[in-house]
Design a protein around this motif. Sequence first.
Motif, PDB file in Angstrom:
ATOM      1  N   VAL A 290      11.307  -1.758   1.489  1.00 12.58           N
ATOM      2  CA  VAL A 290      10.898  -1.208   0.190  1.00 12.58           C
ATOM      3  C   VAL A 290       9.508  -0.586   0.351  1.00 12.58           C
ATOM      4  N   GLY A 291       9.346   0.633  -0.146  1.00 10.90           N
ATOM      5  CA  GLY A 291       8.044   1.283  -0.105  1.00 10.90           C
ATOM      6  C   GLY A 291       7.490   1.509  -1.499  1.00 10.90           C
ATOM      7  N   VAL A 292       6.168   1.298  -1.676  1.00 11.83           N
ATOM      8  CA  VAL A 292       5.510   1.548  -2.971  1.00 11.83           C
ATOM      9  C   VAL A 292       4.332   2.479  -2.730  1.00 11.83           C
ATOM     10  N   SER A 293       3.934   3.171  -3.781  1.00 12.15           N
ATOM     11  CA  SER A 293       2.839   4.142  -3.640  1.00 12.15           C
ATOM     12  C   SER A 293       1.511   3.412  -3.456  1.00 12.15           C
ATOM     13  N   TYR A 294       0.491   4.162  -2.987  1.00 11.58           N
ATOM     14  CA  TYR A 294      -0.813   3.578  -2.723  1.00 11.58           C
ATOM     15  C   TYR A 294      -1.547   3.229  -4.014  1.00 11.58           C
ATOM     16  N   ASP A 295      -1.111   3.763  -5.145  1.00  8.48           N
ATOM     17  CA  ASP A 295      -1.760   3.439  -6.415  1.00  8.48           C
ATOM     18  C   ASP A 295      -1.255   2.135  -7.011  1.00  8.48           C
ATOM     19  N   THR A 296      -0.255   1.513  -6.402  1.00  9.91           N
ATOM     20  CA  THR A 296       0.382   0.319  -6.960  1.00  9.91           C
ATOM     21  C   THR A 296      -0.460  -0.919  -6.686  1.00  9.91           C
ATOM     22  N   ASP A 297      -0.457  -1.834  -7.671  1.00  8.39           N
ATOM     23  CA  ASP A 297      -1.032  -3.164  -7.450  1.00  8.39           C
ATOM     24  C   ASP A 297      -0.074  -3.928  -6.534  1.00  8.39           C
ATOM     25  N   LEU A 298      -0.474  -4.131  -5.295  1.00 11.07           N
ATOM     26  CA  LEU A 298       0.437  -4.704  -4.294  1.00 11.07           C
ATOM     27  C   LEU A 298       0.838  -6.131  -4.637  1.00 11.07           C
ATOM     28  N   ASP A 299      -0.030  -6.908  -5.266  1.00 14.91           N
ATOM     29  CA  ASP A 299       0.317  -8.276  -5.650  1.00 14.91           C
ATOM     30  C   ASP A 299       1.455  -8.278  -6.666  1.00 14.91           C
ATOM     31  N   VAL A 300       1.394  -7.326  -7.588  1.00 19.47           N
ATOM     32  CA  VAL A 300       2.460  -7.224  -8.595  1.00 19.47           C
ATOM     33  C   VAL A 300       3.782  -6.837  -7.913  1.00 19.47           C
ATOM     34  N   ALA A 301       3.720  -5.904  -6.984  1.00 20.36           N
ATOM     35  CA  ALA A 301       4.936  -5.487  -6.284  1.00 20.36           C
ATOM     36  C   ALA A 301       5.577  -6.654  -5.537  1.00 20.36           C
ATOM     37  N   VAL A 302       4.739  -7.473  -4.900  1.00 18.57           N
ATOM     38  CA  VAL A 302       5.267  -8.644  -4.176  1.00 18.57           C
ATOM     39  C   VAL A 302       5.919  -9.616  -5.144  1.00 18.57           C
ATOM     40  N   GLU A 303       5.292  -9.868  -6.300  1.00 17.74           N
ATOM     41  CA  GLU A 303       5.860 -10.788  -7.286  1.00 17.74           C
ATOM     42  C   GLU A 303       7.190 -10.275  -7.832  1.00 17.74           C
ATOM     43  N   VAL A 304       7.271  -8.961  -8.056  1.00 22.08           N
ATOM     44  CA  VAL A 304       8.521  -8.394  -8.564  1.00 22.08           C
ATOM     45  C   VAL A 304       9.640  -8.579  -7.554  1.00 22.08           C
ATOM     46  N   LEU A 305       9.365  -8.334  -6.293  1.00 20.95           N
ATOM     47  CA  LEU A 305      10.389  -8.494  -5.256  1.00 20.95           C
ATOM     48  C   LEU A 305      10.865  -9.942  -5.161  1.00 20.95           C
TER      49      LEU A 305
END
Length: 387
Positions: A290-305
């Motif tokens: 899974v790839g996310v943009s550089y503007d994303t809060d990475l902690d939030v992305a990890v929690e969502v996954l």
Amino acid sequence: MAQEPEKKPPVEDTETLKQVEETFLDSQSWLPEFVHPYWEQLQQYPWVLVIVVLAAGYVFAKSLQWVFSTVATSLSKRTKNSFDDKLIAIVSKSIFSIVFFIFMMFAVDAFQFETDTSKLLKRIIMSLLFLSLMITALKGSKLLLEAFESSEKSFSFIEKRTLPILNIASQLLLIGAFSYFLILLWGKDPTAWLASAGVVGIAIGFAAKDTLANLFAGFFIVADSPYKIGDYIVLDTGERGQVTHVGIRSTRLMTRDDVEITIPNSVMGNAKIVNESGGPSEKTRLRIPVGVSYDTDLDVAVEVLKEVADNNNKVSKFPVPRVRAKLFGASSVDFQLYVWIDRPEIRGQVLHELILSIYKEFNNRGIEIPYAKQDLYIKNLDKKITE
């Protein structure tokens, strides 16, 4: 021209054949001493003696069979399985056959045939006894293999998938052993037969080399156990499916398209096989990039996954799902979601559900999944439009 001298069998082989003949065909030597006077008296009336011998043989055989069945059955009550009861039934029939056929040989002696006729009849009787014992041994060997397979203390190589091959091997050994003694019984030298069988075996080997290659590969597959019935395997040629049959000649796979593939064992023996059901357990790990943009809060992305994986009831709870950052990409931060599933056959279904859920949750949280795109800019376009 001088005739070649006739070849005679070796002295040792001749003596062996004579010993076999004396052992199996001299039935009167088996009689106890106290029976001899009664035998000589009744021998004046051959038919009466034959009837007495056969009747006595039937009664004696039935009595031994009953005694053995009674004692063995009382001992087998301590066990919970039914294999010993079947084995007792097989052995008791063999006891009856052995005793009754021996008395039949006594009945042949009662008729006082000529020596050659008497030997011929006794050989026929003993041949029938050997065939009866061979059939009993074949049934008993199969029953014992099944008992070992179902026992908690079974040998490691005796499994449900190996039973057919072990059964065939035991049958071949038993048939060969009984055939050897049967040849000796008829006064023939078995070494010549064995030599002929060797020549025939070589000829058959050249004629059916592909079949024999599959046969030996089947034995090696059973011995090495790279897979078993029910496993999901992937071949180096790309085929993936569940093993439905492991035979002597071929292995069969059932693909997810419900198409059965039959592969010769010689091919399976030389192929690189990925067993998705192998290892310490049948669980399989899936990796979802899974790839996310550089503007994303990475902690939030990890929690969502993690939430997406935890909310899917087809994902195993142990080991727990994990998310790992893998790479700074050209336009995204790349993660991998690791989840475990209980069975390899649901791999495609779980991937489908997780990808859809990740896409929906990212949209709901405003997380962008970057994709390759290009902007076209034409220099001085506004000036040209104005002119």
